[in-house]
Each structure stands twice: as structure tokens, then as C-alpha cells.
Design an enzyme around this catalytic site. Structure first.
Site, PDB file in Angstrom:
ATOM      1  N   CYS B  55      31.519  -6.891   6.110  1.00 24.52           N
ATOM      2  CA  CYS B  55      32.266  -6.316   7.237  1.00 24.52           C
ATOM      3  C   CYS B  55      33.376  -5.359   6.783  1.00 24.52           C
ATOM      4  O   CYS B  55      33.927  -5.514   5.693  1.00 24.52           O
ATOM      5  CB  CYS B  55      32.883  -7.439   8.076  1.00 24.52           C
ATOM      6  SG  CYS B  55      31.684  -8.215   9.179  1.00 24.52           S
ATOM      7  N   ASN B  77      26.428  -3.695  -5.649  1.00 23.04           N
ATOM      8  CA  ASN B  77      26.135  -5.119  -5.443  1.00 23.04           C
ATOM      9  C   ASN B  77      27.000  -5.940  -6.402  1.00 23.04           C
ATOM     10  O   ASN B  77      27.055  -5.648  -7.600  1.00 23.04           O
ATOM     11  CB  ASN B  77      24.646  -5.355  -5.733  1.00 23.04           C
ATOM     12  CG  ASN B  77      24.148  -6.694  -5.223  1.00 23.04           C
ATOM     13  OD1 ASN B  77      24.852  -7.708  -5.325  1.00 23.04           O
ATOM     14  ND2 ASN B  77      22.951  -6.706  -4.686  1.00 23.04           N
ATOM     15  N   HIS B 166      21.968  -4.280   6.857  1.00 20.26           N
ATOM     16  CA  HIS B 166      22.135  -3.617   5.564  1.00 20.26           C
ATOM     17  C   HIS B 166      20.811  -3.553   4.821  1.00 20.26           C
ATOM     18  O   HIS B 166      19.858  -4.256   5.164  1.00 20.26           O
ATOM     19  CB  HIS B 166      23.153  -4.374   4.698  1.00 20.26           C
ATOM     20  CG  HIS B 166      22.650  -5.693   4.180  1.00 20.26           C
ATOM     21  ND1 HIS B 166      22.500  -6.812   4.981  1.00 20.26           N
ATOM     22  CD2 HIS B 166      22.253  -6.085   2.940  1.00 20.26           C
ATOM     23  CE1 HIS B 166      22.052  -7.828   4.273  1.00 20.26           C
ATOM     24  NE2 HIS B 166      21.882  -7.420   3.021  1.00 20.26           N
ATOM     25  N   GLU B 182       0.653   2.249  -7.723  1.00 20.46           N
ATOM     26  CA  GLU B 182       0.502   3.374  -6.792  1.00 20.46           C
ATOM     27  C   GLU B 182       0.389   4.703  -7.554  1.00 20.46           C
ATOM     28  O   GLU B 182      -0.338   5.604  -7.136  1.00 20.46           O
ATOM     29  CB  GLU B 182       1.667   3.403  -5.787  1.00 20.46           C
ATOM     30  CG  GLU B 182       1.647   2.225  -4.816  1.00 20.46           C
ATOM     31  CD  GLU B 182       2.499   2.449  -3.569  1.00 20.46           C
ATOM     32  OE1 GLU B 182       3.186   3.488  -3.469  1.00 20.46           O
ATOM     33  OE2 GLU B 182       2.474   1.571  -2.673  1.00 20.46           O
ATOM     34  N   LYS B 314       2.993 -16.421   8.852  1.00 15.71           N
ATOM     35  CA  LYS B 314       1.872 -16.497   7.916  1.00 15.71           C
ATOM     36  C   LYS B 314       2.418 -16.914   6.567  1.00 15.71           C
ATOM     37  O   LYS B 314       3.396 -16.339   6.079  1.00 15.71           O
ATOM     38  CB  LYS B 314       1.212 -15.128   7.806  1.00 15.71           C
ATOM     39  CG  LYS B 314       0.217 -14.990   6.661  1.00 15.71           C
ATOM     40  CD  LYS B 314      -1.026 -15.821   6.895  1.00 15.71           C
ATOM     41  CE  LYS B 314      -1.983 -15.743   5.698  1.00 15.71           C
ATOM     42  NZ  LYS B 314      -3.122 -16.678   5.873  1.00 15.71           N
ATOM     43  N   TYR B 319      -4.392 -20.132  -1.700  1.00 14.75           N
ATOM     44  CA  TYR B 319      -5.492 -19.211  -1.969  1.00 14.75           C
ATOM     45  C   TYR B 319      -4.953 -17.811  -2.274  1.00 14.75           C
ATOM     46  O   TYR B 319      -5.426 -17.136  -3.182  1.00 14.75           O
ATOM     47  CB  TYR B 319      -6.455 -19.152  -0.775  1.00 14.75           C
ATOM     48  CG  TYR B 319      -7.733 -18.420  -1.113  1.00 14.75           C
ATOM     49  CD1 TYR B 319      -8.716 -19.032  -1.896  1.00 14.75           C
ATOM     50  CD2 TYR B 319      -7.959 -17.112  -0.682  1.00 14.75           C
ATOM     51  CE1 TYR B 319      -9.884 -18.355  -2.231  1.00 14.75           C
ATOM     52  CE2 TYR B 319      -9.129 -16.436  -1.016  1.00 14.75           C
ATOM     53  CZ  TYR B 319     -10.086 -17.064  -1.787  1.00 14.75           C
ATOM     54  OH  TYR B 319     -11.243 -16.394  -2.131  1.00 14.75           O
TER      55      TYR B 319
END
Ligand SMILES: O=P(O)(O)O[C@H]1O[C@H](CO)[C@@H](O)[C@H](O)[C@H]1O
Ligand SMILES: O=P(O)(O)O[C@H]1O[C@H](CO)[C@@H](O)[C@H](O)[C@H]1O
Lengths: 351, 351
Positions: B55, B77, B166, B182, B314, B319
Site C-alpha cells: 500500500c 522485491n 500487482h 518456445e 482442476k 497423471y
């Protein structure tokens, strides 16, 4: 700069079995936790509940009535993700839209007639019976299907919808993703180094000792160098064994013993019925079972989510889902903690 | 046998972007759910809580005091998984024990001064400001680091330890695992087909229409053919854009609009603040930023866990962890449901 210390300095490690990297940031355990706290698991489950579809004598969703079984009980899953006769989606019309047929069967294996026990609270002969069924179901379904996945989801945190001790067996007409990765890696290692990847890995861990949790005449349990889950372990036979059915009676007895010890340590870690997903990986089966699969070594993975206590888990979320797995203590620290735990179950000590 | 119906017959689908398969077993939605039910999320969060370290004006764990910010607020952080100066683990002594140095920075970006809003409840100009910071932080950290991962964990279910709106930004000295996958896939597609994989994919989805959720002048939102999470979506620019900073002002405004629409639909699906992890993927940055990355197309992945209701998710467990991802409704069914939902937020309708 300071000398490198795995427990203080973040670094990345490679998983040669599944061809993946993990970020190890052990200094992160120092942060305070303000996030979600899981509900404490029910420690009192009724021994027998006639409405529980896994209990002896209970009626299941499809109307079938379970036998009054006294040991294990294997039956077809009433809501199988894989069915034997699904039609094929047909050829794909574009390389970016590839679908293939999937056929298989899903079974459920109850470990014990009582709902209020778990593997570590079962006797060695009872666990041994479970191992024998694992071997025989692999043989039976493996006659037709190239992959037989035995797995146990334990605990509500792992999506397990029933507290009765059980596992599942999903056999498929295709080699699942992770099986394919392990096949590729083990195949490549064998052709480069002339021996199975996991045979050399087990030998190295026996020499290095820092990640061992338990050893027995026939088995090893260790926190792999590349572990992702906080207290993940790998269970390996010492002998070169490709599949569960190949295990000798002595190896099966010894497996029952070491599983009981490992799962007791897990429960003792946070004095709770430790949630996890576990599963067996062995050489592919089916019509190709006779091919050369000597690069495969049988093993079980244990993936438990708890990190700090019985109610604070590790979340594999944002960074992990989008970029790379990340862990908050070193595999060596995890192994040391597990090694130090007693082999007598906390619930039996209290009595 | 019956003709193939994706919603009735299980099959496997291929994810060409991340080189993975998923098992689609839509008939499985018919099974009853007896498993864990998540706690309902707090719908009332105080707008300002001086003890909440995100805040305006609050004191953080390291003693720093936040400014009385009125828009967004970007800061380091206090418990970073990546630090800029970690020493290197040194050379590995065995191919099965490979570790490498990891350096980086972790930042937190507050979207808004109020704790009781989320992106879909923010105004278009406010969302646009967030997009501008995403672009500038990619530029700033990308000057030094090859990968800048922007991601948002939303909701306690996704390990989010703070309800204040955030996201996080983790920049690293290495290409994370999924970025590597990717990269490999997009590179291979480009060299085989002469155009970016995701450009062709977006075009095909516009033609096929069955998986589209939203389209706008500059953007598409769709449930990918290979989606793993029940209501997973992919957000793509129509133009070939490699990285966030390349977006034009018009594309940014339009992105704010389509994000608000998508996230409103998500919240409306189960009338709850929809949990998810999301993140941006674009071409690598750092010293190699000038190389040819034309095979990359900027995109965002949204991975929401809810399946049946605001409290039934989910589980990607046994599995899925040991063999292969599995989903319980088809991507086409998910897209249809999302398409049908109103674009006005349920909380604003009730007022
Ligand atoms: O940094 P946070 O939000 O406290 O932590 C959360 O996101 C991180 C990045 O995805 C994860 O590693 C943590 O397990 C999760 O709890
Ligand atoms: O079959 P169960 O135990 O009801 O279901 C559980 O295990 C399955 C296999 O890992 C998962 O697909 C489900 O998401 C999970 O809830």
C-alpha cells in the site's frame, strides 16, 4: 565476490532425465509467508463408510457393488479419462492443429479394506501385496498398451477426492509426454556413455552421499540433484531392473520396507499425513516390449507439495508456469532434514 | 464405431509452441466431484491497510517506506529469488550434475493505489498505465538481461500472498526453460515455413473461429487448440510484434480494452474474482537483442485453475505430473462459454 554456497547463492540445475532446468534460490526461505494456508487434513476418517464407493461392500456410481475384499481391490474407474474404444480424430489438416487417437483403460486399486490407514501405517506384508498387484497390473495391461502409468494422489491438496488408501492405473495407446522425455534422455545417455543414465546416477549418489535419504540392500531413496518439489524424492533399485514385474521376491519385500520408512519420514516431517503425487516409470510395454529397452531403469518419483509446515505448501505458479521451476531450499538441505527424521511413525509414538 | 466427436471421445493434441501433448477427455466432466473445495475468496478487501507492504505509505519488510503513489508503483522485491551478484557454482564435474550461475533482479509492480480493485475493475487509462510500465520495464531490464519475465499470480489459490493488485518482473541472466522451448519451436517453424508460428496460428484461428473469445482491431484472444487449463487463453497482437516496447500507442489502448473485456468475462464465469497466473513472452533481450528474432511473436498466456465453480478447481496432479497434462472439457467448449459471457462485470451490474 564470496565463494559459492548452494544454500546461499541462487543457481540453476539441470535435470538430465526430463531435460529441464530448475532455479534453486535457497536464501528465499527467509521471507515471511502471508499467503494461503491449507485446511488441516482430517485426522479422523471413519474406518468403514458404506457411502464411500471405495469401501468393501459399497455400491459405486454405476450401481456395481464392491466385494467384501480383505486385501487389495482392483477395479475399473467409473469415470475413466481413457476408454478402450474411442474413434480416431482422423488426419490433421494443418501442422499447428495436430490431434491423434487416444485409447486406454483406467483402473483404481484400493490398498486396504480400511479407510483410516495409509501406506506407512500398513504392515510390511500388506504393502508387499500392493507391490505384487502393481507388478501384475503392469504385466496385464502392458500386454496390450505401450504405457501403464501407476500413480497415487494422496491428500485433498493433491486433488484426491477420496481418503480411502488407493492409487490409479492409467494404461494408454500412446507414450505420454513425460515418458517420451525420459525415453529420449535415457536413450541418448546410453548411446553416449554405454550404460543406463539412472544406474550411473544411483552409483554417483551413493558415492557423494549428500542427497541420500535411505539405503537398503536392494534400494536407494534420494532427493535428486535437480529436484523441483521441496521434499521430492527418487526411489531406485540398485540392480538394473527395467519394469516392476522383473522385481524378485527379495526386492519386493525390501521395497515394502523402504517405502514404509520413507513414507513414515514424510509423515513425521510436519506431523501430518503427508500429501504427494507419486508414480512409477519403467520401460515401455505393449507390442514393442521385446525391443531393446536396456537404457531404462525402473524408478518411482515422489512429488510432495508441502514446504514449511502441514498447512503451507509450495505453489508452482507464475514464474514456474511461464518460465522455469523454482525451489526454496537446496536438495541437500531437504535430504538432510529427511535423513534426520525418525523411522517410527508419530501416530504410533503418541499411543 | 461412432464418428469422432471431440466433446465425447478422448484424444491427444499437440502444442507446437511448447512441444507438448495434452490428453483431452471431455466426457469426464460427467463425474461427480467429492474432492477438495477451495475457501471462497474474500470479496471484501480494505481499500487501504497501512500494514499491507504494497500500500502507498506502508513500511516494507526491509524498513523502506513506500511513496504515497497515485498510479502504479515499481520497486525491488524484498525477497528476490534472483539477485544481481551471486557467484558462479563453477564447472560441473559430471554430466549428471550440471549447475550454472543464475543472476537477475526481481521487481514488484503495484497496479493501483487501492487494494480493493483488480485489473477488470480498473479504468482503461489506468490499465494503459500498467501496459506502459510493462513496456518500459522490459526495455530497462532487457538492456542487461536476456529474459524479462512479467507475470501476475492472482488469487490465494495461485500462491498470491497479497490481495493488492500487482504483478512481478523477474529478469534473468539465462533463458528459462519454457522460453527455450518456445525459442526452439518458433525458430524451427520459421525455417520450415518461412513465417512466424504464431502469426500463422492467429490467422488460422481467425478463419476457423471455433476457439476465438474476443477480437479487436489490434488483438485476438483465443483458447488455444492445445490448452491445458480449463479456461486457458492466449492473447496475441494481429501485427507481427516481437516485444512489448514495440507496441504503438493505438495497440496499447486497444490492449487495455481487450484485457478489461477478457478479465471481466473471467470474473463473470463463476461470479468470483477469477484466479490465474498470466505472463508475457516476447523475443529475448540483453546483449543479443539485435540478433534476428523475427520468428518470435509477442503473446500473453493466461492459466486459470477453476474448472466447475468458484471453489472447484482442476488439479494437475498424479497423471499430469508423471505422464501428461489432461483436460476435462474441450478448448472449443471453453471458448464457447467464454464468448457467451457478458462484458459488464457482475459486481457493477449488481450495484
Ligand atoms: O513471490 P510470491 O508471490 O510471494 O510467491 C509466489 O510466486 C512465486 C513465483 O511464481 C512462486 O515461486 C511462489 O511459490 C509463490 O508463492
Ligand atoms: O481421478 P481423480 O482422483 O478424481 O482426479 C485427480 O487425479 C487425476 C489424475 O491425476 C486428475 O486428472 C484430476 O484433476 C484429479 O482431481
Amino acid at each position: 565476490t564470496a565463494p559459492f554456497l548452494a544454500s546461499e547463492h541462487q543457481h540453476i540445475r539441470y535435470n538430465p532425465l526430463q531435460d529441464e532446468w530448475v532455479l534453486v534460490s535457497a536464501h528465499r526461505m527467509k521471507r515471511p509467508w502471508q499467503g494461503q494456508v491449507e485446511p488441516s487434513p482430517l485426522e479422523t476418517v471413519p474406518r468403514h463408510d458404506p457411502r464411500n464407493p471405495l469401501c468393501p461392500g459399497a455400491t459405486r456410481a454405476n450401481g456395481e457393488v464392491n466385494p467384501h475384499y480383505e486385501g487389495t481391490f482392483l477395479f475399473d474407474n467409473d469415470f475413466p479419462a481413457l476408454q478402450p474404444d474411442a474413434p480416431s480424430p482422423g488426419p490433421s489438416d494443418h501442422p499447428l492443429f495436430q490431434a491423434k487417437a487416444a485409447r486406454g483403460v483406467c483402473k483404481v486399486l484400493c490398498f486396504h479394506p480400511w479407510s483410516d490407514v495409509t501406506l506407512p501405517l500398513m504392515s510390511i506384508p500388506e504393502i508387499r501385496t500392493v507391490i505384487d498387484v502393481w507388478a501384475s497390473v503392469t504385466e496385464d495391461l502392458g500386454a496390450q498398451y505401450p504405457w501403464v502409468q501407476i500413480f497415487e494422489n494422496k491428500g485433498a491438496m493433491m486433488g484426491c477426492s477420496n481418503p480411502h488408501p488407493h492409487c490409479q492405473v492409467w494404461a494408454s495407446s500412446f507414450l505420454p509426454d513425460i515418458a517420451q522425455r525420459e525415453e529420449k534422455s535415457q536413450q541418448a545417455y546410453q548411446s553416449q556413455h554405454g550404460e543406463p543414465l539412472l544406474m550411473e546416477y544411483g552409483r554417483q549418489e551413493l558415492l557423494r552421499k549428500e542427497r541420500l535419504v535411505l539405503t537398503s540392500e536392494h534400494w536407494l531413496v534420494l532427493v535428486p540433484f535437480w529436484a523441483v518439489w521441496p521434499f521430492q524424492t527418487l526411489l531406485l533399485p540398485r540392480r538394473h531392473v527395467r519394469r516392476l514385474p522383473e522385481l524378485t521376491p527379495a526386492e519386493r519385500d525390501d521395497l515394502a520396507l523402504i517405502m514404509k520408512k520413507l513414507l513414515t519420514k514424510y509423515d513425521n516431517l510436519f506431523e501430518t499425513s503427508f500429501p504427494y503425487s507419486m508414480g512409477w516409470h519403467g520401460a515401455p510395454t505393449g507390442s514393442e516390449a521385446g525391443a531393446n529397452w536396456d537404457h531404462w531403469q525402473l524408478h518411482a518419483h515422489y512429488y510432495p507439495p508441502l514446504l514449511r509446515s502441514a498447512t503451507v505448501r509450495k505453489f508452482m505458479v507464475g514464474y514456474e508456469m511461464l518460465a522455469q521451476a523454482q525451489r526454496d531450499l537446496t536438495p541437500e538441505q531437504a535430504a538432510e532434514r529427511l535423513r534426520a527424521l525418525p523411522e517410527v511413525h508419530y501416530r504410533l509414538r503418541q499411543k
